[in-house]
Design a protein around this motif. Structure first.
Motif, PDB file in Angstrom:
ATOM      1  N   ILE A 113       0.857  -1.185   0.000  1.00  0.00           N
ATOM      2  CA  ILE A 113       0.000   0.000   0.000  1.00  0.00           C
ATOM      3  C   ILE A 113       0.889   1.229   0.000  1.00  0.00           C
ATOM      4  CG2 ILE A 113      -1.921  -1.127   1.200  1.00  0.00           C
ATOM      5  CD1 ILE A 113      -0.967   0.313   3.758  1.00  0.00           C
ATOM      6  N   LEU A 114       0.359   2.348  -0.444  1.00  0.00           N
ATOM      7  CA  LEU A 114       1.105   3.597  -0.416  1.00  0.00           C
ATOM      8  C   LEU A 114       0.929   4.228   0.966  1.00  0.00           C
ATOM      9  CD1 LEU A 114       2.782   5.301  -2.455  1.00  0.00           C
ATOM     10  CD2 LEU A 114       0.722   6.690  -2.786  1.00  0.00           C
ATOM     11  N   PRO A 115       2.016   4.392   1.717  1.00  0.00           N
ATOM     12  CA  PRO A 115       1.883   4.957   3.070  1.00  0.00           C
ATOM     13  C   PRO A 115       1.269   6.357   3.048  1.00  0.00           C
ATOM     14  CG  PRO A 115       4.067   4.023   2.730  1.00  0.00           C
ATOM     15  CD  PRO A 115       3.411   4.067   1.388  1.00  0.00           C
ATOM     16  N   LYS A 116       0.556   6.645   4.125  1.00  0.00           N
ATOM     17  CA  LYS A 116      -0.061   7.957   4.275  1.00  0.00           C
ATOM     18  C   LYS A 116       0.530   8.654   5.497  1.00  0.00           C
ATOM     19  CE  LYS A 116      -3.310   7.339   1.026  1.00  0.00           C
ATOM     20  NZ  LYS A 116      -2.975   5.968   0.604  1.00  0.00           N
ATOM     21  N   GLU A 117       0.612   9.969   5.414  1.00  0.00           N
ATOM     22  CA  GLU A 117       1.092  10.738   6.561  1.00  0.00           C
ATOM     23  C   GLU A 117       0.116  10.553   7.722  1.00  0.00           C
ATOM     24  OE1 GLU A 117       3.096  15.116   7.402  1.00  0.00           O
ATOM     25  OE2 GLU A 117       2.108  14.686   5.487  1.00  0.00           O
ATOM     26  N   GLY A 118       0.662  10.324   8.911  1.00  0.00           N
ATOM     27  CA  GLY A 118      -0.173  10.101  10.073  1.00  0.00           C
ATOM     28  C   GLY A 118      -0.553   8.653  10.283  1.00  0.00           C
ATOM     29  N   GLY A 119      -0.091   7.765   9.411  1.00  0.00           N
ATOM     30  CA  GLY A 119      -0.407   6.344   9.548  1.00  0.00           C
ATOM     31  C   GLY A 119       0.294   5.712  10.731  1.00  0.00           C
ATOM     32  N   ASP A 120      -0.222   4.583  11.180  1.00  0.00           N
ATOM     33  CA  ASP A 120       0.366   3.889  12.332  1.00  0.00           C
ATOM     34  C   ASP A 120       1.797   3.444  12.067  1.00  0.00           C
ATOM     35  OD1 ASP A 120      -1.996   4.224  13.701  1.00  0.00           O
ATOM     36  OD2 ASP A 120      -2.764   2.210  13.245  1.00  0.00           O
ATOM     37  N   ASP A 121       2.143   3.210  10.787  1.00  0.00           N
ATOM     38  CA  ASP A 121       3.492   2.728  10.467  1.00  0.00           C
ATOM     39  C   ASP A 121       4.550   3.820  10.608  1.00  0.00           C
ATOM     40  OD1 ASP A 121       3.122   4.339   8.149  1.00  0.00           O
ATOM     41  OD2 ASP A 121       2.422   2.618   6.990  1.00  0.00           O
ATOM     42  N   ARG A 122       4.128   5.083  10.569  1.00  0.00           N
ATOM     43  CA  ARG A 122       5.037   6.244  10.695  1.00  0.00           C
ATOM     44  C   ARG A 122       6.118   6.243   9.615  1.00  0.00           C
ATOM     45  NH1 ARG A 122       2.813  10.044  13.150  1.00  0.00           N
ATOM     46  NH2 ARG A 122       4.788  10.925  13.886  1.00  0.00           N
ATOM     47  N   VAL A 123       5.848   5.614   8.490  1.00  0.00           N
ATOM     48  CA  VAL A 123       6.835   5.515   7.412  1.00  0.00           C
ATOM     49  C   VAL A 123       7.160   6.881   6.830  1.00  0.00           C
ATOM     50  CG1 VAL A 123       7.138   4.723   5.027  1.00  0.00           C
ATOM     51  CG2 VAL A 123       6.413   3.108   6.789  1.00  0.00           C
ATOM     52  N   ILE A 124       6.157   7.647   6.464  1.00  0.00           N
ATOM     53  CA  ILE A 124       6.408   8.955   5.852  1.00  0.00           C
ATOM     54  C   ILE A 124       7.130   9.869   6.829  1.00  0.00           C
ATOM     55  CG2 ILE A 124       5.285  11.073   5.039  1.00  0.00           C
ATOM     56  CD1 ILE A 124       3.377   9.416   3.459  1.00  0.00           C
ATOM     57  N   GLU A 125       6.725   9.841   8.082  1.00  0.00           N
ATOM     58  CA  GLU A 125       7.382  10.685   9.078  1.00  0.00           C
ATOM     59  C   GLU A 125       8.869  10.334   9.205  1.00  0.00           C
ATOM     60  OE1 GLU A 125       3.103  11.004   9.688  1.00  0.00           O
ATOM     61  OE2 GLU A 125       4.440   9.294   9.383  1.00  0.00           O
ATOM     62  N   LYS A 126       9.170   9.029   9.160  1.00  0.00           N
ATOM     63  CA  LYS A 126      10.569   8.593   9.258  1.00  0.00           C
ATOM     64  C   LYS A 126      11.359   9.036   8.032  1.00  0.00           C
ATOM     65  CE  LYS A 126      14.090   6.419  10.995  1.00  0.00           C
ATOM     66  NZ  LYS A 126      14.748   6.932  12.219  1.00  0.00           N
ATOM     67  N   LEU A 127      10.773   8.901   6.838  1.00  0.00           N
ATOM     68  CA  LEU A 127      11.453   9.303   5.617  1.00  0.00           C
ATOM     69  C   LEU A 127      11.730  10.806   5.635  1.00  0.00           C
ATOM     70  CD1 LEU A 127       9.479   7.225   2.957  1.00  0.00           C
ATOM     71  CD2 LEU A 127      11.811   6.798   3.770  1.00  0.00           C
ATOM     72  N   LEU A 128      10.756  11.586   6.056  1.00  0.00           N
ATOM     73  CA  LEU A 128      10.932  13.040   6.101  1.00  0.00           C
ATOM     74  C   LEU A 128      11.991  13.435   7.127  1.00  0.00           C
ATOM     75  CD1 LEU A 128       7.224  14.233   5.757  1.00  0.00           C
ATOM     76  CD2 LEU A 128       9.027  14.334   4.017  1.00  0.00           C
ATOM     77  N   LYS A 129      12.046  12.713   8.251  1.00  0.00           N
ATOM     78  CA  LYS A 129      13.083  12.994   9.263  1.00  0.00           C
ATOM     79  C   LYS A 129      14.463  12.672   8.717  1.00  0.00           C
ATOM     80  CE  LYS A 129      14.471  13.858  13.570  1.00  0.00           C
ATOM     81  NZ  LYS A 129      15.865  13.404  13.574  1.00  0.00           N
ATOM     82  N   LEU A 130      14.598  11.544   8.022  1.00  0.00           N
ATOM     83  CA  LEU A 130      15.884  11.187   7.416  1.00  0.00           C
ATOM     84  C   LEU A 130      16.307  12.222   6.376  1.00  0.00           C
ATOM     85  CD1 LEU A 130      15.359   7.338   6.955  1.00  0.00           C
ATOM     86  CD2 LEU A 130      17.021   8.427   8.484  1.00  0.00           C
ATOM     87  N   LYS A 131      15.321  12.731   5.637  1.00  0.00           N
ATOM     88  CA  LYS A 131      15.626  13.761   4.639  1.00  0.00           C
ATOM     89  C   LYS A 131      16.058  15.058   5.308  1.00  0.00           C
ATOM     90  CE  LYS A 131      13.755  16.015   0.512  1.00  0.00           C
ATOM     91  NZ  LYS A 131      12.592  16.149  -0.397  1.00  0.00           N
ATOM     92  N   LYS A 132      15.356  15.439   6.336  1.00  0.00           N
ATOM     93  CA  LYS A 132      15.705  16.658   7.072  1.00  0.00           C
ATOM     94  C   LYS A 132      17.110  16.571   7.650  1.00  0.00           C
ATOM     95  CE  LYS A 132      14.215  19.554  10.957  1.00  0.00           C
ATOM     96  NZ  LYS A 132      13.227  19.703  12.061  1.00  0.00           N
ATOM     97  N   ASP A 133      17.485  15.361   8.106  1.00  0.00           N
ATOM     98  CA  ASP A 133      18.811  15.163   8.710  1.00  0.00           C
ATOM     99  C   ASP A 133      19.904  14.968   7.670  1.00  0.00           C
ATOM    100  OD1 ASP A 133      17.574  15.359  11.158  1.00  0.00           O
ATOM    101  OD2 ASP A 133      17.519  13.190  11.535  1.00  0.00           O
ATOM    102  N   GLY A 134      19.538  14.918   6.379  1.00  0.00           N
ATOM    103  CA  GLY A 134      20.535  14.771   5.324  1.00  0.00           C
ATOM    104  C   GLY A 134      20.992  13.345   5.083  1.00  0.00           C
TER     105      GLY A 134
END
Length: 255
Positions: free
Chosen positions: A112-133
């Motif tokens: 499935i395509l992850p959604k922001e705010g989902g229980d898996d927190r996938v998008i949040e983790k990806l965005l954090k990794l991007k923010k941290d470079g």
């Protein structure tokens, strides 16, 4: 070698990319390193691999770390389903690739395509990794036409789409490429030889010259195959009526 911006990521990548997954089947590390070096010397600056093939990541890292790292773009993928699994995978990939950042990090055939705010927190983790470079850009690799369509209609952080595309694909896949351009999503073409079904490399390369927005990822299993790809990249066939008829004949033969 021609270079294009990979959608909104603005990565200026070579129109010919090297798929490192094939390197897992090369005889030894030395031969794999020679193929990678020849690709780089031939103008290839975009290399694609995946965590599912640890050997490919390791061999790519052995060949590309050091002074040339700043001149290339490395893409890898994760099959992780949660933020914790991504955290584990990214550390393993960074170690194998001998780098402290990934230029393009892709979800690998998610169900499935992850959604922001989902229980898996996938998008949040990806965005954090991007923010941290740690990762610079985010994409999805999928073989699901429905998921690819969903990606283009979503407001997620997706900058690229990797999807099977070659001269045997139906018109709806060609339309997908055009829609990626319209949405400014970089399109990476996997399986440009349809998993080895297509043997005619000049014909396959000529086909992609009609879609200058797509970046095919070629899996070279030997120096000879790589040199053929590089040669016809620099000396593509003329796309005329004869060429188009050959394309049509190939489609009719296989389909």
């Amino acid at each position: 070698m021609d270079y294009i911006a990979l959608g909104k990521s603005n990565l200026l990548v070579s129109r010919t990319a090297l798929g490192a997954m094939a390197l897992a089947n090369v005889s030894d590390d030395e031969e794999a390193s020679k193929i990678i070096s020849s690709a780089y010397e031939g103008g290839v600056n975009f290399f694609d691999t995946a965590r599912t093939s640890e050997e490919s990541e390791r061999r790519l890292g052995n060949a590309l770390h050091g002074s040339i790292r700043k001149d290339i773009y490395v893409a890898t993928k994760t099959k992780a389903h949660t933020s914790d699994e991504i955290a584990e995978d990214i550390d393993l990939s960074l170690t194998a690739l001998k780098t402290d950042y990934i230029d393009l990090y892709q979800l690998d055939n998610p169900s499935i395509l992850p959604k922001e705010g989902g229980d898996d927190r996938v998008i949040e983790k990806l965005l954090k990794l991007k923010k941290d470079g740690v990762i610079h850009h985010i994409g999805v690799c999928t073989e699901s036409f429905e998921l690819a369509r969903e990606l283009l209609n979503s407001d997620g952080p997706w900058e690229t789409l990797q999807y099977p595309f070659n001269l045997l694909c139906p018109e709806e896949v060609q339309e997908l490429v055009f829609d990626c351009r319209e949405k400014d999503v970089g399109f990476i073409a996997m399986q440009p030889l349809c998993g080895g079904v297509i043997q005619d490399i000049p014909l396959a390369l000529g086909f992609f010259n009609q879609f200058d927005y797509s970046v095919p990822v070629w899996g070279a299993h030997s120096q000879e195959e790589l040199q053929q790809i590089l040669y016809f990249t620099e000396n593509p066939p003329v796309v005329d009526e004869k060429f188009l008829q050959e394309l049509e004949n190939a489609r009719m033969f296989f389909n």
